[in-house]
Write an enzyme that holds these catalytic residues in place. Structure first.
Site, mmCIF file in Angstrom:
data_model
loop_
_atom_site.group_PDB
_atom_site.id
_atom_site.type_symbol
_atom_site.label_atom_id
_atom_site.label_comp_id
_atom_site.label_asym_id
_atom_site.label_seq_id
_atom_site.Cartn_x
_atom_site.Cartn_y
_atom_site.Cartn_z
ATOM 1 N N ASP A 140 0.851 -1.185 0.000
ATOM 2 C CA ASP A 140 0.000 0.000 0.000
ATOM 3 C C ASP A 140 0.893 1.243 0.000
ATOM 4 O O ASP A 140 1.948 1.238 -0.636
ATOM 5 C CB ASP A 140 -0.918 -0.034 1.233
ATOM 6 C CG ASP A 140 -2.251 0.655 0.993
ATOM 7 O OD1 ASP A 140 -2.260 1.906 0.956
ATOM 8 O OD2 ASP A 140 -3.266 -0.038 0.832
ATOM 9 N N HIS A 172 -3.435 5.831 4.134
ATOM 10 C CA HIS A 172 -4.178 4.669 3.652
ATOM 11 C C HIS A 172 -3.495 3.358 4.037
ATOM 12 O O HIS A 172 -4.140 2.421 4.528
ATOM 13 C CB HIS A 172 -4.331 4.775 2.133
ATOM 14 C CG HIS A 172 -5.298 3.829 1.517
ATOM 15 N ND1 HIS A 172 -4.932 2.573 1.082
ATOM 16 C CD2 HIS A 172 -6.621 3.943 1.228
ATOM 17 C CE1 HIS A 172 -5.980 1.965 0.548
ATOM 18 N NE2 HIS A 172 -7.026 2.772 0.626
ATOM 19 N N ASN A 270 -14.216 0.551 -5.899
ATOM 20 C CA ASN A 270 -15.229 1.462 -5.344
ATOM 21 C C ASN A 270 -15.978 2.253 -6.407
ATOM 22 O O ASN A 270 -16.515 3.319 -6.101
ATOM 23 C CB ASN A 270 -14.566 2.469 -4.394
ATOM 24 C CG ASN A 270 -13.852 1.821 -3.229
ATOM 25 O OD1 ASN A 270 -14.073 0.660 -2.930
ATOM 26 N ND2 ASN A 270 -13.003 2.572 -2.571
ATOM 27 N N SER A 343 -11.194 -0.987 0.185
ATOM 28 C CA SER A 343 -9.861 -0.968 0.781
ATOM 29 C C SER A 343 -9.896 -1.363 2.245
ATOM 30 O O SER A 343 -8.963 -1.978 2.767
ATOM 31 C CB SER A 343 -9.246 0.432 0.670
ATOM 32 O OG SER A 343 -8.727 0.674 -0.605
#
Length: 393
Positions: A140, A172, A270, A343
């Protein structure tokens, strides 16, 4: 790794036939005049230093090269891949992003005084498993290495982003690390980590701006496999359109990873707007059949409005996880944040996989099967949630 070292070149992924990395080196030179660096020539984490090599990088353990080539060189490689020899397939490299979802109004339907609603939905507090001894890779935006909640934990890091250290200035990655492997009894606030005693391998494959490339992701996957990580969690991807084929290179890599005992878990994406009647297909690379694709549900066990679904046969959502109003670790000084997205659902599944790996000794396809068999069935279409809501063993 950036796509296109100059205006006349771009990055390509080249899949190699199995056990042909050595032969591929001479083929790259003879066919296209390219001399990519090879991870076979360095030890351990120093392979990350080769990402900016002028002609690219050969990831010898994966059997994939990421090369910088002009159009005529790429054509030559494609022709070579169509005939006999060590090259099997050529694909353009993609740009990928950390998946972000629109803000959602907080919902206080569950008491989160002690544990997040996500942990409660998984039944994680009741599980005897902790993830101890299991290595979980989170690929990530990196991790805040000095986050107080991670003090004393096994934390191995590496950056695969040119010019950036692993320390997370985005948030994130730290959020996903926290959900998968964070604490159950932090100094302040509620417990939020699923596999709270797992060994954390945080690979920075997305920049502090939240974007990256296929090459960086593949480099991170090789790093995770070489470190014998049982699970790889990837809350990232690129949007696809209905009918788009999955990446045959990522599919081969994921299949090879499963055979070596590493399960790759990735966010479905998403891009849906379900309230408007739009369901978007699973994104790249989660749309590969050998990558476990994760959709998101909310505290009421309803599918999240943004969660991508099974639109194309073969590119399916496999499991669902808590992905709306998820509380976890964040950058300092804020320390914590509550956000939404597939996520956030993905590290719930990765953490549950680590618990199952510890409890049952399962790896690879067996681990995938155990997660699917133990999932909680939901009154929702399998096209949205696959086998159902992931459960702690």
């Amino acid at each position: 790794m950036t796509s296109g070292a100059d205006s006349g070149t771009r990055r390509y992924l080249v899949l190699l036939e199995e056990d042909s990395s050595a032969a591929a080196v001479s083929t790259f030179a003879s066919v296209a005049g390219l001399h990519p660096a090879s991870t076979a020539d360095v030890l351990g984490t120093t392979a990350a230093n080769l990402l900016s090599a002028p002609d690219g990088l050969l990831l010898h353990e994966l059997g994939v090269a990421v090369v910088t080539a002009a159009a005529d060189q790429a054509d030559a490689l494609t022709r070579a891949a169509a005939g006999p020899g060590p090259l099997a397939l050529v694909e353009p490299e993609r740009t990928v992003h950390a998946y972000a979802a629109p803000a959602v109004e907080p919902d206080d339907a569950v008491d989160e005084t002690t544990f997040t609603w996500g942990l409660q939905a998984l039944g994680a507090p009741e599980s005897a498993a902790t993830g101890k001894g299991i290595r979980v890779a989170v690929l990530d935006t990196g991790v805040v290495v000095d986050h107080p909640d991670l003090a004393g934990r096994t934390l191995v890091t590496n950056s695969f982003v040119d010019g950036e250290q692993v320390d997370d200035e985005h948030g994130h990655g730290t959020h996903c690390v926290g959900t998968a492997c964070g604490p159950r009894t932090p100094e302040n606030g509620r417990g939020y980590g699923v596999a709270h005693e797992a060994e954390i391998y945080a690979g920075k494959v997305l920049s502090n701006a939240g974007s990256g490339t296929d090459g960086g992701i593949l480099s991170g996957i090789q790093w995770a496999i070489s470190n014998r990580c049982a699970v790889v969690s990837m809350s990232l991807g690129a949007a696809t359109q209905p009918g788009d084929p999955h990446s045959r290179i990522f599919e081969t890599v994921a299949s090879r990873a499963l055979r070596q005992g590493t399960l790759i878990v990735a966010a479905a994406g998403n891009e849906s707007r379900r309230a408007e009647g739009h369901i978007a297909p699973v994104g790249h690379p989660a749309n590969c059949p050998s990558i476990l694709a994760v959709g998101a549900i909310d505290v009421h066990r309803a599918i999240a409005d943004f969660s991508c679904g099974t639109v194309d046969p073969g590119s399916a959502v496999d499991l669902a996880g808590p992905g709306v109003d998820v509380y976890s670790s964040w950058t300092l000084p804020e320390r914590y944040n509550t956000i939404s997205g597939t996520s956030m659902a993905t590290p719930h599944v990765a953490g549950a996989a680590a618990l199952a790996a510890q409890l049952h000794g399962a790896r690879g396809w067996e681990l995938w099967a155990r997660l699917s068999q133990s999932a909680r069935r939901l009154p929702l279409p399998s096209t949205d949630v696959g086998a159902g809501l992931v459960q702690a063993p």
